[in-house]
Design an enzyme around this catalytic site. Structure first.
Site, PDB file in Angstrom:
ATOM      1  N   ASP A 192       6.066 117.472  98.094  1.00 16.87           N
ATOM      2  CA  ASP A 192       5.463 118.137  96.648  1.00 16.87           C
ATOM      3  C   ASP A 192       4.674 119.213  97.155  1.00 16.87           C
ATOM      4  OD1 ASP A 192       5.251 119.003  94.278  1.00 16.87           O
ATOM      5  OD2 ASP A 192       4.069 117.140  93.628  1.00 16.87           O
ATOM      6  N   ALA A 193       5.302 120.518  97.572  1.00 15.41           N
ATOM      7  CA  ALA A 193       4.483 121.608  97.863  1.00 15.41           C
ATOM      8  C   ALA A 193       4.611 123.021  96.954  1.00 15.41           C
ATOM      9  CB  ALA A 193       4.955 122.258  99.281  1.00 15.41           C
ATOM     10  N   LYS A 194       5.780 122.723  95.951  1.00 19.17           N
ATOM     11  CA  LYS A 194       6.187 123.914  94.954  1.00 19.17           C
ATOM     12  C   LYS A 194       5.961 125.116  95.451  1.00 19.17           C
ATOM     13  CE  LYS A 194       4.293 120.663  91.183  1.00 19.17           C
ATOM     14  NZ  LYS A 194       3.708 119.543  92.087  1.00 19.17           N
ATOM     15  N   ARG A 195       6.426 125.377  96.408  1.00 21.89           N
ATOM     16  CA  ARG A 195       6.602 126.939  97.145  1.00 21.89           C
ATOM     17  C   ARG A 195       7.518 127.485  96.513  1.00 21.89           C
ATOM     18  NH1 ARG A 195       2.450 124.634  99.276  1.00 21.89           N
ATOM     19  NH2 ARG A 195       2.123 124.767 101.746  1.00 21.89           N
TER      20      ARG A 195
END
Length: 279
Positions: A95-98
């Protein structure tokens, strides 16, 4: 040849149940566990969660930010967490939402989706709000590596609506447009496509949206954000079998006791299984 993420996820959900447990080492959770808010506390927290659950849950979702806040030593703990979780048989959704464009998006993809990366994950959360086409480098590398993506589409945070519910010139809103793009990515894939959407479990009736994207739907919002497994049928209807409900604090607050963590995860898993059986 490596099975696709969609194939691996379908198998894990069928064998272990469709529960995704977040690894979210908030400072407040570290304190609740009697740990210091430092790298040693971070390491102890993450190791305990993996020890308790890696051999029984389908998916872990580490929140990269809570590791990155400690700099390189925190990222090293994240690398170890990913390695140990995978040894236990759990899939990893980072979960890094890049989200970016061009070579920068490609570099983000390399960090999490290249097979020889220390942070290689089975899937990565990404933001499409520089335009869906900006995700092309991540989509291409995910296909090459047998990995997947979860694209923010209809999120559980109230602020998301000002972007995701905005209506385009063709009358379709932005969230629905993202779902349509993902359906096209997954067309013809069996048993499940590898390109999923993030759709909040707190959103209520979504029958006006076509959630049948032939891919997984990551559903945050269960537990601390107020949704329960019993709410899932009303939100997701006939696509519930493809939903990956995420629980973070609802499970993690029961640590550091390994047995209590397992009991909590098993309770959520059984409640989710019962909800899926209703559809």
């Amino acid at each position: 040849m490596t099975d696709s993420f969609g194939t691996r996820l379908r198998r894990a959900m069928d064998e272990r149940g469709p529960l995704c447990v977040g690894i979210d080492p908030h400072a407040s959770l570290l304190t609740e566990w009697g740990l210091n808010d430092d790298v040693a506390g971070l390491e102890r927290f993450s190791r305990t969660v993996v020890e308790a659950l890696a051999d029984r849950v389908a998916v872990f979702k580490p929140q990269a930010a809570f590791f990155e806040r400690f700099g390189s030593r925190g990222v090293a703990v994240l690398e170890k967490t990913v390695e140990e979780a995978r040894k236990g048989g759990a899939l990893i959704v980072m979960d890094a939402k890049r989200g970016d464009i061009g070579s920068t998006m490609a570099a983000y993809a390399e960090a999490f989706l290249r097979k020889d990366s220390p942070l290689f994950s089975d899937a990565l959360t990404v933001s499409p709000y520089l335009g869906y086409g900006s995700l092309s480098p991540a989509i291409a590398l995910a296909r090459e590596s047998g990995a997947g993506l979860f694209v923010l589409a209809l999120t559980s945070n109230p602020e998301g609506g000002e972007v995701q519910h905005a209506v385009r010139a063709d009358g379709r809103n932005v969230g629905a447009t993202m779902l349509a793009h993902l359906a096209a990515e997954n067309e013809g894939e069996e048993p499940l496509g590898s390109f999923g959407a993030v759709v909040g479990a707190t959103l209520g009736d979504l029958s006006s949206y076509d959630l049948d994207i032939n891919g997984p739907l990551l559903a945050p919002g269960i537990g601390a954000q107020g949704a329960t497994p019993a709410d899932l049928p009303a939100v997701f209807g006939g696509v519930l079998r493809n939903v990956l409900p995420n629980v973070s604090r609802g499970v993690l607050r029961h640590g550091p006791d390994v047995g209590a963590l397992r009991e909590s995860a098993e309770r959520f898993a059984e409640e989710i299984k019962a909800a899926v059986a209703l559809v």
